[in-house]
Design a protein around this motif. Structure first.
Motif, mmCIF file in Angstrom:
data_model
loop_
_atom_site.group_PDB
_atom_site.id
_atom_site.type_symbol
_atom_site.label_atom_id
_atom_site.label_comp_id
_atom_site.label_asym_id
_atom_site.label_seq_id
_atom_site.Cartn_x
_atom_site.Cartn_y
_atom_site.Cartn_z
ATOM 1 N N PHE A 1 -5.005 19.323 4.558
ATOM 2 C CA PHE A 1 -5.642 19.199 3.256
ATOM 3 C C PHE A 1 -6.392 17.889 3.071
ATOM 4 N N MET A 2 -5.926 16.826 3.730
ATOM 5 C CA MET A 2 -6.559 15.526 3.514
ATOM 6 C C MET A 2 -8.050 15.541 3.865
ATOM 7 N N PRO A 3 -8.465 15.987 5.063
ATOM 8 C CA PRO A 3 -9.903 16.027 5.359
ATOM 9 C C PRO A 3 -10.670 16.965 4.430
ATOM 10 N N VAL A 4 -10.049 18.105 4.071
ATOM 11 C CA VAL A 4 -10.717 19.054 3.182
ATOM 12 C C VAL A 4 -10.911 18.449 1.800
ATOM 13 N N PHE A 5 -9.866 17.822 1.276
ATOM 14 C CA PHE A 5 -9.950 17.211 -0.049
ATOM 15 C C PHE A 5 -10.994 16.102 -0.074
ATOM 16 N N THR A 6 -11.028 15.303 0.984
ATOM 17 C CA THR A 6 -11.998 14.212 1.051
ATOM 18 C C THR A 6 -13.425 14.740 1.156
ATOM 19 N N ALA A 7 -13.607 15.802 1.964
ATOM 20 C CA ALA A 7 -14.944 16.345 2.163
ATOM 21 C C ALA A 7 -15.525 16.983 0.904
ATOM 22 N N LEU A 8 -14.656 17.370 -0.046
ATOM 23 C CA LEU A 8 -15.153 17.970 -1.283
ATOM 24 C C LEU A 8 -15.924 16.969 -2.140
ATOM 25 N N THR B 1 0.826 -1.213 0.000
ATOM 26 C CA THR B 1 0.000 0.000 0.000
ATOM 27 C C THR B 1 0.856 1.258 0.000
ATOM 28 N N SER B 2 1.848 1.307 0.891
ATOM 29 C CA SER B 2 2.668 2.508 1.025
ATOM 30 C C SER B 2 3.505 2.759 -0.220
ATOM 31 N N VAL C 1 -5.496 10.359 9.260
ATOM 32 C CA VAL C 1 -6.091 11.059 8.112
ATOM 33 C C VAL C 1 -5.683 10.414 6.792
ATOM 34 N N GLY C 2 -5.031 9.267 6.871
ATOM 35 C CA GLY C 2 -4.632 8.559 5.661
ATOM 36 C C GLY C 2 -5.429 7.286 5.511
ATOM 37 N N VAL C 3 -4.721 6.187 5.327
ATOM 38 C CA VAL C 3 -5.361 4.879 5.203
ATOM 39 C C VAL C 3 -5.830 4.425 6.584
ATOM 40 N N VAL C 4 -7.058 3.918 6.669
ATOM 41 C CA VAL C 4 -7.632 3.510 7.951
ATOM 42 C C VAL C 4 -7.979 2.021 7.905
ATOM 43 N N GLU C 5 -8.433 1.524 9.042
ATOM 44 C CA GLU C 5 -8.829 0.117 9.147
ATOM 45 C C GLU C 5 -9.891 -0.222 8.097
ATOM 46 N N TYR D 1 -10.484 3.146 -1.932
ATOM 47 C CA TYR D 1 -9.860 3.604 -3.177
ATOM 48 C C TYR D 1 -9.806 5.122 -3.242
ATOM 49 N N PHE D 2 -10.840 5.790 -2.665
ATOM 50 C CA PHE D 2 -10.838 7.249 -2.700
ATOM 51 C C PHE D 2 -9.805 7.808 -1.715
ATOM 52 N N ARG D 3 -9.647 7.168 -0.570
ATOM 53 C CA ARG D 3 -8.613 7.609 0.373
ATOM 54 C C ARG D 3 -7.226 7.499 -0.258
ATOM 55 N N VAL D 4 -6.979 6.397 -0.965
ATOM 56 C CA VAL D 4 -5.694 6.220 -1.625
ATOM 57 C C VAL D 4 -5.506 7.285 -2.707
ATOM 58 N N THR D 5 -6.549 7.538 -3.496
ATOM 59 C CA THR D 5 -6.468 8.572 -4.524
ATOM 60 C C THR D 5 -6.229 9.947 -3.915
ATOM 61 N N ALA D 6 -6.915 10.239 -2.826
ATOM 62 C CA ALA D 6 -6.743 11.533 -2.162
ATOM 63 C C ALA D 6 -5.328 11.697 -1.627
ATOM 64 N N LEU D 7 -4.767 10.628 -1.060
ATOM 65 C CA LEU D 7 -3.392 10.693 -0.569
ATOM 66 C C LEU D 7 -2.419 10.996 -1.704
ATOM 67 N N VAL D 8 -2.590 10.310 -2.836
ATOM 68 C CA VAL D 8 -1.711 10.539 -3.977
ATOM 69 C C VAL D 8 -1.832 11.982 -4.468
ATOM 70 N N MET D 9 -3.062 12.486 -4.554
ATOM 71 C CA MET D 9 -3.267 13.844 -5.056
ATOM 72 C C MET D 9 -2.659 14.890 -4.133
ATOM 73 N N VAL D 10 -2.848 14.723 -2.824
ATOM 74 C CA VAL D 10 -2.317 15.698 -1.864
ATOM 75 C C VAL D 10 -0.793 15.670 -1.871
ATOM 76 N N LEU D 11 -0.197 14.482 -1.873
ATOM 77 C CA LEU D 11 1.255 14.386 -1.924
ATOM 78 C C LEU D 11 1.800 14.979 -3.220
ATOM 79 N N TRP D 12 1.088 14.769 -4.313
ATOM 80 C CA TRP D 12 1.520 15.309 -5.600
ATOM 81 C C TRP D 12 1.440 16.833 -5.617
#
Length: 334
Positions: free
Chosen positions: A174-181, A121-122, A276-280, A192-203
């Motif tokens: 940014f992670m909670p804000v990006f997800t809440a949008l 995952t990482s 705020v990243g990948v969760v259970e 899958y959306f959490r993973v996508t959000a992480l990639v977008m924020v890091l990018w």
């Protein structure tokens, strides 16, 4: 005078030219020759390749091992966990011939498969963010440096503005804000959306250093004779960038990318650690650290394996980046 192509010729280097490239060797051959002589770099490359092999082959490893990261073995088999504390009954976190790295306290999930899938995952998130950041940095850095003038000024100020942000703080914000949008707070965010959000924020917050580095390199290269000669022959800007500039930017791009990936992996792990990243129940390096922080007083073994793996990976990748930089620098002597 003996021809260099004759068999049995022993190469001799003139005094003061020990760092010069042997005649007839292409730059790639010279780089590979230098890299092979660097034992630290070769060992680091093998370690990095091992981690990527583990990530790619995670399902195969799980199948051969006969365990998965989701099954709660401790709840299914009460003899594995202490009924009062929830810690493994066997010493050292429950390590034995059946569970090679032990089991997770409270739930009894297998630690080895959690770690293998956590690495998967990482690395997936870190690699995706690195590729996107590298491409963005190349485009913006080359455009700013080659175009110059107002374009360079606008892009340069944009880079300065984004570099002024404290990255770790903005990652968390940014992670909670990006997800809440895109996902209602009342609904559970899909993995899958959490993973996508992480990639977008890091990018979005990770390409600026490479762009600034390449901008400076291009500003220097565009005044060189070979670029001026290409302009005189009527070559288009795209051809000049593709044939004249980019080949001379391979070294900083490659070196910066090898240093960028471990930074993204640790940033992703930190976000998952903070919740705020990948969760259970998705396996992840950072989530294992977060769980281990709750259990270290009674079972430090659960944090031991992901911690050692993370340290080895980051150190190996940083050493690999240094070795690649030395190998691609024609002034470096070994």
């Amino acid at each position: 005078m003996t021809s260099p192509s004759q068999a049995g010729v022993v190469e001799k280097t003139a005094p003061g030219t020990e760092g010069a490239a042997p005649a007839g060797l292409a730059p790639r051959q010279l780089m590979w020759r230098r890299f092979k002589r660097d034992r630290t770099g070769v060992i680091s490359a093998c370690v990095v390749a091992f981690f990527f092999a583990v990530a790619v082959l995670a399902p195969v490893i799980s199948w051969l091992y006969g365990k998965d990261p989701y099954t709660t073995y401790g709840l299914d088999r009460p003899e594995l966990l202490d009924p009062l504390t929830g810690y493994p009954m066997k010493p050292n976190g429950g390590i034995d011939g059946e569970f090679w790295f032990g089991i997770e306290p409270k739930l009894g999930r297998d630690v080895l498969t959690q770690l293998v899938y956590g690495i998967r995952t990482s690395l997936l998130i870190g690699l995706a963010a690195t590729v996107l950041s590298t491409l963005t940095g190349i485009v913006i850095g080359v455009v700013a440096g080659y175009m110059g003038g107002r374009t360079d000024y606008v892009l340069g100020r944009l880079i300065d503005l984004l570099l002024s942000f404290p990255q770790q703080l903005f990652f968390v914000a940014f992670m909670p804000v990006f997800t809440a949008l895109f996902v209602s707070p009342q609904k559970e965010t899909p993995t899958y959306f959490r993973v996508t959000a992480l990639v977008m924020v890091l990018w979005l917050l990770g390409w600026m250093q490479l762009a600034r580095l390449l901008r400076g390199q291009v500003l220097s290269l565009r005044e060189r004779e070979f670029v001026e000669a290409a302009k005189v022959t009527g070559a288009s800007p795209w051809r000049i960038v593709r044939r004249e500039l980019l080949p001379n930017l391979v070294t900083p791009i490659l070196v910066q990318s090898t240093l960028m990936l471990p930074n993204f992996v640790t940033a992703e792990a930190a976000l998952s650690f903070l919740g705020v990243g990948v969760v259970e129940p998705t396996p992840d390096w950072g989530r294992m650290f977060a769980k281990g922080a709750n259990f270290y007083e009674g079972d430090i073994t659960y944090m031991f394996f992901p911690g050692i793996a993370m340290v080895v990976f980051v150190v190996a990748f940083n050493l690999l980046g240094d070795s690649v930089r030395d190998a691609m620098d024609p002034k470096t002597t070994r």
